[in-house]
Structure formats: C-alpha cells, structure tokens
Design an enzyme around this catalytic site. Structure first.
Site, PDB file in Angstrom:
ATOM      1  CG  HIS A 198      21.483  90.829 112.477  1.00  0.00           C
ATOM      2  ND1 HIS A 198      21.417  89.586 113.076  1.00  0.00           N
ATOM      3  CD2 HIS A 198      21.952  91.661 113.425  1.00  0.00           C
ATOM      4  CE1 HIS A 198      21.806  89.678 114.336  1.00  0.00           C
ATOM      5  NE2 HIS A 198      22.142  90.932 114.575  1.00  0.00           N
ATOM      6  CE  LYS A 227      12.670  80.744 104.253  1.00  0.00           C
ATOM      7  NZ  LYS A 227      13.842  80.766 105.084  1.00  0.00           N
ATOM      8  NE  ARG A 228       7.803  89.956 107.531  1.00  0.00           N
ATOM      9  CZ  ARG A 228       7.503  91.074 108.193  1.00  0.00           C
ATOM     10  NH1 ARG A 228       7.357  91.051 109.512  1.00  0.00           N
ATOM     11  NH2 ARG A 228       7.338  92.201 107.556  1.00  0.00           N
ATOM     12  CE  LYS A 260      13.243  86.384 104.652  1.00  0.00           C
ATOM     13  NZ  LYS A 260      14.320  85.720 105.420  1.00  0.00           N
ATOM     14  CB  THR A 320      17.504  81.361 112.812  1.00  0.00           C
ATOM     15  OG1 THR A 320      16.485  82.319 112.537  1.00  0.00           O
ATOM     16  CG2 THR A 320      18.797  82.068 113.146  1.00  0.00           C
ATOM     17  CE  LYS A 378      14.235  79.482 115.040  1.00  0.00           C
ATOM     18  NZ  LYS A 378      13.685  80.774 114.612  1.00  0.00           N
TER      19      LYS A 378
HETATM   20  C1  26W Z   1      15.315  99.243 108.882  1.00  0.00           C
HETATM   21  C2  26W Z   1      14.469  98.132 108.445  1.00  0.00           C
HETATM   22  C3  26W Z   1      15.035  96.816 108.839  1.00  0.00           C
HETATM   23  C4  26W Z   1      14.381  96.055 109.801  1.00  0.00           C
HETATM   24  C5  26W Z   1      14.920  94.853 110.190  1.00  0.00           C
HETATM   25  C6  26W Z   1      16.213  96.381 108.284  1.00  0.00           C
HETATM   26  C7  26W Z   1      16.738  95.176 108.677  1.00  0.00           C
HETATM   27  C8  26W Z   1      16.102  94.421 109.633  1.00  0.00           C
HETATM   28  C9  26W Z   1      16.685  93.106 110.101  1.00  0.00           C
HETATM   29  C10 26W Z   1      18.162  93.220 110.344  1.00  0.00           C
HETATM   30  C11 26W Z   1      16.366  92.017 109.146  1.00  0.00           C
HETATM   31  C12 26W Z   1      16.605  90.662 109.738  1.00  0.00           C
HETATM   32  O1  26W Z   1      15.864  90.196 110.565  1.00  0.00           O
HETATM   33  N1  26W Z   1      17.660  90.004 109.276  1.00  0.00           N
HETATM   34  C13 26W Z   1      17.804  88.590 109.538  1.00  0.00           C
HETATM   35  O2  26W Z   1      18.600  88.385 110.679  1.00  0.00           O
HETATM   36  C14 26W Z   1      18.648  87.012 111.016  1.00  0.00           C
HETATM   37  C15 26W Z   1      19.389  86.890 112.332  1.00  0.00           C
HETATM   38  O3  26W Z   1      20.734  87.179 112.173  1.00  0.00           O
HETATM   39  C16 26W Z   1      19.304  86.210 109.902  1.00  0.00           C
HETATM   40  O4  26W Z   1      19.260  84.846 110.235  1.00  0.00           O
HETATM   41  C17 26W Z   1      18.544  86.437 108.595  1.00  0.00           C
HETATM   42  O5  26W Z   1      19.237  85.803 107.528  1.00  0.00           O
HETATM   43  C18 26W Z   1      18.422  87.913 108.319  1.00  0.00           C
HETATM   44  O6  26W Z   1      17.606  88.145 107.184  1.00  0.00           O
END
Ligand code: 26W
Length: 811
Positions: free
Chosen positions: A355, A543-544, A549, A651, A655
C-alpha cells in the site's frame, strides 16, 4: 431478507431499554437510546452471522481472512440499518419516540481503529465481501485507544484520547471459547529425539488473545461478514510470587505489560517508528489469527493438509507478514510437518498487498528485537532466508550485492517486504500506476524472479456508505433517472452519461450540491464560528498530513491568491472557500507546522475585510470517517496533488468524485485511472508525471530556489510565509526547508517545481466555475464514471484473480 416495520422496531427498542438499562423511554438518555437501537440491530446481525458462518462452512468453499493492523470502520448504527433495509423503520420508530434519527446516530463515537487509507480500505472491503457473498473474515486488534482525537489549541494540534469503546463495545460479541495464547519472549531449546529435531519454547510470557466479533452487514443480503478483533489479556490477575515477597509493583507490572499490547493504535501513517511494542502488536495479531484459522480448519476437516485449498490469508502491507513464519511454526512444531510440506502450504495460502512506496515506511525490524520477542520465529526466518538466498544464487550468480539487497535478513535487520514477497503466492499494488512502479522500480528484482506473482487491483470504496448514506439526496436523484440497480451494481451509474444534455437534471444536481454545501456550512458555523459564502467554490483537501501529499502546495497557493486579491481589489474573482481537514502524526514536526501554517493563514485571511465574500480558509478539526461523510458530498473541488509516484492509490479521490466533485490532481495513484475514466477534459491535471518526478529526484540536480527566483508570485508567497502572519507566527523553518539548501537537498516533494503548473490548473478551475452548465456537466460525468471505483469491483477482482473464490457478482 426480513422486512421491518416501524412498530416492530419501536417495540424492540423499548424492550431493550427496559431490560438492559431498566429505563422507560421517557427516562432514557440519548446514549441509552442509541445503545438500545444498536442492540436491536446487533441481534438481527448476530443471527445472520452465525447462519452465514454455518452455511459457508457447510459449502466448504475457500475462506478469505483479511489481516490488517487497521480497520477504520466508521459508525455502525446507520450503515447496518441501511444495509438491512431497516433504516426507514428505525427512523420512524425513533421519531415516534421523540428523537431525531441523526442525533441518535451522532451519539456513536467514531471507532478510530485506523489512521487513514489502509484502514478505511479494509473496512470498505468487509462491506463488499459481505455484499457479494464472499466468506470473509477480518482480523485486527481491539485497540482500547483508537486514533487520537485532534484539537486545535492556540493554533497547534494537540492529541486527546478517544474513548470509542463506550459506544462501540455494543457491536462486539466476545467469544471466550476461542481465546488463544500468544507466547512472547523466552528461549528455544532444540532437542534431537528419535532422529528428529523438536523445539521447546521456554520461559516465555503468555498473553491471552481474547476475540471480540463485529458483524459486518452486506447490502440487501443475509450474508454477514465477521471482523474479529483481538484484545490482549494477561492470564494471571496478579503475579502472586512477587506479591508474597512484598513486591507489589512487580506483582501488577507483568499483567500491565501483557495487556499493553492492545492499549493503543500507533498514530504513524506511512512512517516507521520502529518501537518494540509495535512489533509485539504485529506478532500478537498474526499469532492469534493463525492459531484461530488453523484450529477452525482442523475442527472442520480434521487435517491441515488441505489448508491452502480452503484458506487464503491476505496481508495488508507488510505489517502482518510475520504470519508467514508463524504458520510455519504451527505446521512444523505443532503438526509435525516437514519444512517443504509446510512451506508449500504457507506460500500457497498467503497473498500480499503493498500500500505504499514511501521509503520511510518500508518496514525493517532489528534482528535482536525479533530474537528477543519471538525467538522461534527468528529461527524460522533465518531458515527461510537461508533457503531463499541459495535460490537467489541461481538467478544472480556471483552478484553478492544484489543478493544481499534481496535477502530477508541482512545488516542486522529483517526486511518485511522481502519476506512478504517470498512467502506469498500473489503480490499486488493498489492502482495501475502503483503496480507498475512496484514491478519496474521498488521490487524490480523480485519481479524478475517471480513475474507471475505480480498483479494489480485498483482500490475501490464502499458505494453504499459514501454515496447512499452520506449523500442520500444525490442517491435519490440518480435513482429517479436510472433506477436503483446501481446500488448493487455500481457500473450501472454509466447510464447517467445519457443524461448529459438534460438541463433539468444538471440543475437538480447543482441544487443537491448546494444543500450539501449548506449542511457543511452550518457545521463550519457551529464549530469554527465562521460564515462561508455558499456561492464560493468549496475547494477541499481532506487526508492525512504528509509531505508527499503536498498540503504545502495548496497553502502556498492560498497565500498567492490572497496577494492577488489584495493587489487587485477591483478584479472580479471566483470566490473560494478552501477547506483543510487533516491529522498529523504526533511526532512529525513538519506536518504539525504545516497545520499551524494553515491556521495562521486562515487567521489573517478570514479577518481581512478585503477578502469578504472572496476567500475564506477553513481548518476542520478532528478529521474522521463521520466528518468525511459530511465533507465529501459538499465538496466541489477535490485536491489530489501528491508528487507523482508517491500516492499508491488514494481513495478520497474516489469518494469526492462519486459525490460529483471535480478533481485537481497530478497523474498519481488512481488519479490516472480517474482521468482515463472521465476523459482529460473533465479533470484538472497538472504537474510532473511519475517518471519525470523520479528522474528529477534521482538526478540530484533539482534546485527549488531557481523556481523561487524566477516566479515572482511564488517568491512573494514564500517571503510572506517566512516573515509570518498577523498572529505573530513566522515560518522560516518551512520556507528554509524548501529553498535554502543546494541542488537536490531541499524541497523533497518538489512543490516549487509543480507550483506554476498548479496555479494554471487553478485558473482553469476558475474559468470553468464561471460556466455552471459546463461545471455541472463535468460533475455528472464524474459521477457516471465513478462506478468502477466501487469496492464491489475491487473485491470481485481479488476474488477472481487472487483469492480464487466464487462470487456471483459480475461487474
Ligand atoms: C509502519 C508505519 C506505516 C503505517 C501505515 C506504514 C504504512 C502504513 C500504510 C500502508 C499507509 C497507508 O495507509 N497507505 C495508503 O493506502 C491506501 C489504501 O491502499 C492508498 O489509497 C494510499 O494511497 C496509501 O497512502
């Protein structure tokens, strides 16, 4: 499908109030009424969940187990009522009892079991699995403290705890008979017995994993999916040995340590903090889950030999990748299988979705940490690595450097992505562009070795929640034209394209948008005490907060607009309300400073009489699912402006689009496919493409200051930001990080490079907004083409191409 009557539901609510709270309606609090409604619905769902589990077990098909450290489910009451076609009866019953349904729905705290995209996607997929009849089980952690609540105090973000369980626990049923024991720490003794190696795990700390099941309803079906959340519990209430020696603190410490595992969700999104508690959380999730799945499978089939045929374990990002060695452990140590047999089963049952490609989120764990917390798992990892490196030798003979870069263990680290790829039968990205980047760049060598493992499944969103529930007026309007088949078959939204020339429909569309804007404006009035101009473009970035971003790009442009209006008081401008909603990771200083900057700019702009009716800046506190449900339907312009190549999919973009907002965006993530779907004339694309961004970054020659020197509007905006605003805050740090270093050293996300092109795209937005009939037409085209971004389509693709499970759903 059962049908519900208003009077029947009312009677049940009254009954629940009496039996669970010993209250008559007249004496009940709003929260109790909420709880009573939830109990009524939970009963209906639990019956169905048991039925679904039994039914699907009987059929003996393959089950999907969706493992994710985050499930951002959002509020449940309304969505379950909607899915069960009970909403009307419930709303009627509540009205009879003297309540506004919206007020009761709002009693529910958002269960913040996730940070952002990853967690929300998991929740959307549960909804779709239930809806399209897949035997889906979600697995995650029951964090006592979900994502923090954000408050703005004196212009800065402060984090408060969220007590979601007060109103969220009602949806969960504990299954004490399925408690599993997870073993942390200790040592491993290897013993040769009868020519066979057996291992003995000793001196470990046992932690109980207590399951809480949340039924997830599907739309118009009796099928209910199950989300199992594990809570950590110590098997002992008190360490009596320590206690009897007078060590009272020591006596409770062990218990607290064990239970700390499910205390809090890590608030880092796309950023690795690397704490040891997080590693324990990951192992806790996968160990409890793997034991659970194996035990259930064995109870049904009497063997684990056919495990891979009947189960797929889907790991979301690398966070649950330790399920690979954990399954190996169970199959070998507990079932007595040999390595090869076990490996075959494991690598045929695990599938991995990546992701994110941001380098700071690629997980690596120090080997000594893994060794300390899970010594047996470390042994197995070492063996997987050993065998894999031998295999690598065949592909890249003599190429030590490459082999060590691909190794699972190297430089004292366990590399989770390498593990996930080796141990899975499928690896996928979440948009076409992202999947290509995985193959061509991030995992190019692995792609060379295992080309057949790599796939794409573009993300999708729950159409029922994001269109039907969040935007009921738009839903009715669409249904009045094309019927309501699209609710189950999102591709039918395409039919709307035939109505592009229907001037009445376009006007009605605008009227719906206007009413949604009014709702949001009322919220802004209440929470921000600011009156916004309903004739302005509602321009939203929600968004975050993250450097990639590029919220900075947006806010610099706002300052630029401010200057323009100041310098040209008589030029007619298209009025804008620029809305931000965003949480920053608590220890991401730059992200927090960016929020502060937004607030400083808002402070000055919103008080300046010259801006009256022309420009307003709104920061909406505490972005969460329920707030998103209010924002998306009201937005007209959706800001998707990440530096190309960094946003895996996005995503939010989907929306917004589904509610008729137009996108201003880069060719990144799923924006590329949105652009293809609507046509480049119905979207505002700007900036570098992914390849250009990649080669510019790689060249080391990008020099942000050149852009500052040659673009006067950018220079003026940045100078202003550096000097500061009338709240007394100056932002030398932010500007300096953009332009005060040498080539390749600053402006990591190339904000200055894309600035001019962004401004030009914003001008195109203004021009289009001056022609409402064109704008509304574009909006219609966006809605009509949003069906392919429904989660039903994504999940059906997973089912067909990866999980190989049956679904009757045809896109
Ligand atoms: C280890 C720390 C950490 C925590 C969360 C690393 C990575 C994450 C997630 C994978 C980050 C995340 O939410 N990624 C998002 O995933 C969405 C669903 O697939 C995508 O639409 C977003 O582009 C992506 O940033």
């Amino acid at each position: 499908m059962a049908t519900y009557s208003k009077n029947g539901v009312k009677k049940e609510i009254i009954g629940k109030l009496r039996r669970h709270f010993s209250r008559d309606v007249a004496e009940a609090t709003r929260e109790q009424v909420y709880q009573a409604c939830a109990l009524v619905i939970r009963d209906a769902l639990t019956d169905r969940m048991i039925y679904t589990q039994n039914e699907l077990n009987e059929q003996g098909g393959r089950q999907v187990h969706y493992l994710c450290m985050e499930f951002l489910v959002g509020r449940s009451l309304r969505s379950n009522a909607f899915n069960l076609s009970m909403q009307e009866a419930l709303e009627g019953a509540l009205a009879d009892l003297g309540y506004e349904a919206q007020d009761i729905f709002a009693e529910e705290e958002d269960p913040g079991l996730g940070n952002g995209g990853l967690g929300r996607l998991a929740a959307c997929y549960m909804d779709s699995m239930a809806t399209i009849g897949i035997h889906g089980n979600g697995y995650s952690i029951r964090y006592e403290n979900g994502n923090f609540r954000q408050k703005i105090e004196n212009g800065v973000q402060v984090e408060l705890p969220s007590s979601w369980l007060d109103t969220g626990a009602v949806w969960q049923i504990s299954a004490m008979d399925d408690v599993r024991e997870v073993r942390i720490g200790g040592a491993v003794n290897s013993i040769w017995q009868d020519g066979k190696l057996t291992v003995e795990h000793v001196e470990y700390t046992p932690v109980l994993a207590v399951p809480y099941d949340m039924p997830i309803s599907g739309y118009h079906t009796d099928n209910v999916a199950r989300l199992r959340l594990w809570q950590a519990k110590s098997p002992i209430a008190l360490d009596m040995q320590a206690f009897s020696q007078g060590d009272y603190l020591g006596a409770v410490e062990k218990v607290a340590m064990a239970e700390s595992i499910s205390k809090v969700l890590y608030p880092e999104d796309n950023h690795l903090a690397g704490q040891s508690l997080r590693l324990k959380q990951q192992y806790f999730l996968v160990s409890a889950t793997a034991q659970d799945i194996c035990a259930r499978h064995k109870a049904h089939y009497g063997t684990l030999e056919n495990f891979a045929e009947k189960n797929v374990l889907h790991i979301n990002d690398t966070h649950p990748a330790l399920v690979i060695p954990e399954l190996m452990r169970i199959l070998m140590d507990e079932e007595g299988m040999g390595w090869d047999g076990a490996w075959h089963i494991v690598s045929q049952s695990v599938a991995y979705t990546n992701h994110t490609v941001t380098p700071e989120s690629l997980e690596c764990w120090p080997t000594d940490l893994v060794q300390a917390h899970m010594p047996r798992i470390m042994m197995i990892l070492a063996e997987i690595n050993e065998r894999y490196c031998q295999e690598l030798w065949n592909y890249f003979p003599g190429d030590f450097e490459r082999i060590s870069s691909l190794a699972i263990i190297a430089d004292g680290q366990v590399r989770m992505a390498n593990l996930a790829i080796v141990g899975s039968f499928s690896v996928n990205g979440v948009s076409a562009l992202h999947s290509d980047i995985l193959k061509e760049r991030v995992f190019a060598d692995q792609y060379h070795i295992y080309p057949a493992k790599f796939r794409n499944v573009t993300n999708g969103i729950a159409l029922r929640r994001w269109l039907c529930e969040a935007n009921p007026e738009l839903t009715s309007l669409i249904a009045s034209k094309i019927g309501n088949g699209f609710i189950s078959h999102p591709s039918e939204l395409q039919v709307l394209r035939n109505f592009g020339g229907d001037a009445v429909l376009l006007r009605d569309l605008a009227a719906v948008k206007r009413r949604n804007k009014e709702r949001l404006a009322a919220y802004i009035k209440e929470h921000n005490h600011i009156e916004v101009n309903l004739d302005s473009i509602f321009d939203v970035q929600a968004k975050r907060l993250h450097g990639y971003k590029r919220q900075l790009l947006n806010i610099i442009h706002v300052v630029d607009m401010y200057h323009f209006i100041k310098n040209n008081p008589h030029v007619s401008v298209v009025p804008r309300t620029v809305i931000f909603a965003s949480k920053a990771s608590p220890n991401d200083t730059m992200a927090k400073r960016t929020i502060q900057l937004m607030l400083s700019v808002a402070h000055q702009v919103n008080r300046d009489p010259d801006m009256e009716g022309k420009l307003k800046i709104i920061f909406l506190e505490d972005y969460r699912v329920s707030l998103a449900e209010l924002i998306m339907p009201a937005a007209e312009l959706s800001e998707q402006i990440s530096v190309a190549g960094r946003e895996a999919s996005g995503t939010g973009n989907m929306k917004f689009m589904m509610s008729g907002a137009l996108t201003i965006g880069t060719m990144d993530g799923a924006n590329v496919e949105i652009c293809q779907a609507v046509g480049s004339e119905n979207i505002f694309i700007f900036g570098m493409g992914a390849e250009e961004a990649q080669s510019l970054a790689a060249s080391g020659e990008y020099y942000a200051r050149d852009y500052y020197n040659t673009n006067p509007a950018l220079k003026e905006a940045l100078d202003h930001i550096r000097r500061g605003f009338d709240d007394g805050e100056e932002y030398n740090d932010i500007v300096s990080a953009l332009i005060d270093g040498g080539p390749g050293k600053t402006d990591h996300f190339m904000v200055c490079r894309d600035y001019e092109s962004y401004g030009l795209a914003q001008e195109r937005v203004d021009q289009m907004y001056r022609r409402p009939e064109n704008w509304n037409y574009m909006s219609l085209v966006n809605i009509a083409n949003s069906g392919r971004f429904a989660a039903d389509r994504s999940v059906a693709e997973y089912a067909q191409n990866i999980w190989r499970v049956h679904t009757s759903f045809a896109y």
